[in-house]
Design an enzyme around this catalytic site. Structure first.
Site, PDB file in Angstrom:
ATOM      1  N   GLY A  43       0.783  -1.313   0.013  1.00  0.00           N
ATOM      2  CA  GLY A  43       0.158  -0.050   0.101  1.00  0.00           C
ATOM      3  C   GLY A  43       1.057   1.224   0.188  1.00  0.00           C
ATOM      4  O   GLY A  43       2.042   1.210   0.358  1.00  0.00           O
ATOM      5  N   GLN A  48       2.910   9.947   1.620  1.00  0.00           N
ATOM      6  CA  GLN A  48       4.352   9.063   1.564  1.00  0.00           C
ATOM      7  C   GLN A  48       5.037   9.397   0.126  1.00  0.00           C
ATOM      8  O   GLN A  48       6.251   9.274   0.150  1.00  0.00           O
ATOM      9  CB  GLN A  48       4.089   7.603   1.692  1.00  0.00           C
ATOM     10  CG  GLN A  48       3.776   7.108   3.045  1.00  0.00           C
ATOM     11  CD  GLN A  48       3.326   5.819   2.721  1.00  0.00           C
ATOM     12  OE1 GLN A  48       2.698   4.871   2.325  1.00  0.00           O
ATOM     13  NE2 GLN A  48       4.443   4.955   3.243  1.00  0.00           N
ATOM     14  N   CYS A  89       6.649  -0.493   6.623  1.00  0.00           N
ATOM     15  CA  CYS A  89       6.033   0.533   5.934  1.00  0.00           C
ATOM     16  C   CYS A  89       7.240   1.047   5.141  1.00  0.00           C
ATOM     17  O   CYS A  89       8.420   1.234   5.710  1.00  0.00           O
ATOM     18  CB  CYS A  89       5.816   1.675   7.033  1.00  0.00           C
ATOM     19  SG  CYS A  89       5.039   3.209   6.505  1.00  0.00           S
ATOM     20  N   LEU A  90       6.839   1.515   3.931  1.00  0.00           N
ATOM     21  CA  LEU A  90       7.822   2.052   3.061  1.00  0.00           C
ATOM     22  C   LEU A  90       8.758   3.215   3.523  1.00  0.00           C
ATOM     23  O   LEU A  90       9.747   3.565   3.126  1.00  0.00           O
ATOM     24  CB  LEU A  90       7.419   2.378   1.601  1.00  0.00           C
ATOM     25  CG  LEU A  90       6.699   1.208   0.918  1.00  0.00           C
ATOM     26  CD1 LEU A  90       5.906   1.583  -0.235  1.00  0.00           C
ATOM     27  CD2 LEU A  90       7.896   0.162   0.508  1.00  0.00           C
ATOM     28  N   HIS A 132      -3.766   0.757   8.138  1.00  0.00           N
ATOM     29  CA  HIS A 132      -2.374   1.462   7.920  1.00  0.00           C
ATOM     30  C   HIS A 132      -2.471   2.594   6.889  1.00  0.00           C
ATOM     31  O   HIS A 132      -1.807   3.619   7.484  1.00  0.00           O
ATOM     32  CB  HIS A 132      -1.554   0.192   7.445  1.00  0.00           C
ATOM     33  CG  HIS A 132      -0.158   0.515   7.266  1.00  0.00           C
ATOM     34  ND1 HIS A 132       1.024   0.172   7.929  1.00  0.00           N
ATOM     35  CD2 HIS A 132       0.519   1.646   6.608  1.00  0.00           C
ATOM     36  CE1 HIS A 132       2.206   0.474   7.513  1.00  0.00           C
ATOM     37  NE2 HIS A 132       1.840   1.417   6.819  1.00  0.00           N
ATOM     38  N   GLU A 133      -3.110   2.386   5.900  1.00  0.00           N
ATOM     39  CA  GLU A 133      -2.854   3.604   4.772  1.00  0.00           C
ATOM     40  C   GLU A 133      -3.787   4.697   5.423  1.00  0.00           C
ATOM     41  O   GLU A 133      -3.495   5.873   5.228  1.00  0.00           O
ATOM     42  CB  GLU A 133      -3.410   2.980   3.380  1.00  0.00           C
ATOM     43  CG  GLU A 133      -2.442   2.025   2.892  1.00  0.00           C
ATOM     44  CD  GLU A 133      -0.943   2.233   2.839  1.00  0.00           C
ATOM     45  OE1 GLU A 133      -0.657   3.237   2.829  1.00  0.00           O
ATOM     46  OE2 GLU A 133      -0.089   1.247   3.073  1.00  0.00           O
ATOM     47  N   HIS A 136      -2.002   6.884   7.798  1.00  0.00           N
ATOM     48  CA  HIS A 136      -1.155   7.783   6.878  1.00  0.00           C
ATOM     49  C   HIS A 136      -1.807   9.170   6.589  1.00  0.00           C
ATOM     50  O   HIS A 136      -1.200  10.226   6.725  1.00  0.00           O
ATOM     51  CB  HIS A 136      -0.670   7.248   5.814  1.00  0.00           C
ATOM     52  CG  HIS A 136       0.830   6.319   5.927  1.00  0.00           C
ATOM     53  ND1 HIS A 136       1.784   6.791   6.442  1.00  0.00           N
ATOM     54  CD2 HIS A 136       0.790   5.081   5.602  1.00  0.00           C
ATOM     55  CE1 HIS A 136       2.793   5.634   6.534  1.00  0.00           C
ATOM     56  NE2 HIS A 136       2.155   4.821   5.940  1.00  0.00           N
TER      57      HIS A 136
END
Ligand code: CO
Length: 172
Positions: A43, A48, A89-90, A132-133, A136
């Protein structure tokens, strides 16, 4: 697109809703999807990549199915039943943390054309990725879900990350 790493203030902002569903948005979402696939993420949220808007893309199928695109999403149901599972997480390369989340959620969102749709009672990895997304979009990261002790254990790693940006040696 470059993925922003912990320490970049854009990751901590509350993102603004999308109001214009135009070609520019379509191009942006397409680029987000490409970036997610290249970075091998499940995701990616717009903050991000440095854009503080309420947009996220999710792919929990490893590129097998069309990614889920959610714009201005809202979680309207959280199951009481929760479970802890490891997440990465990226924007936090090299860090994996056990995060406690609802096992089931329902989400209302808009698609790329501005039409409302719902994802009813998503479960498993999709439910986790949605939470999670959408976190963000409110400036929340996985490090905010863990205990003070767990956070202490990774604090030097985080400090280093904030100072140097992406630490290639720790990227997984
Ligand atoms: Co993330």
């Amino acid at each position: 697109m470059e993925v922003k790493i912990y320490g970049d203030p854009v990751l901590r902002k509350t993102a603004k809703p999308v109001e214009m569903f135009d070609d520019e948005l379509k191009r942006f979402v397409e680029e987000m999807i490409q970036t997610m696939l290249i970075e091998d993420g499940a995701g990616l949220a717009a903050p991000q990549v440095g854009i503080s808007r309420r947009i996220a893309v999710i792919d929990v199928t490893g590129g097998e199915e069309e990614p889920v695109v959610i714009i201005n999403p809202k979680i309207y149901y959280y199951s009481e039943d929760k479970e802890s599972k490891e997440e990465g997480c990226l924007s936090l390369p090299g860090i994996n943390l056990s995060v406690n989340r609802s096992v089931m959620v329902s989400v209302k969102a808009m698609d790329i054309n501005g039409n409302e749709f719902t994802i009813e009672k998503a479960q498993g990895f999709l439910a986790r990725a949605l939470q999670h997304e959408i976190d963000h979009l409110d400036g929340i990261m996985i490090i905010d879900h863990v205990s003070v002790l767990q956070r202490k254990l990774i604090s030097s790693k985080l400090k280093k990350m904030a100072k140097t940006g992406r630490d290639k040696s720790n990227a997984v």
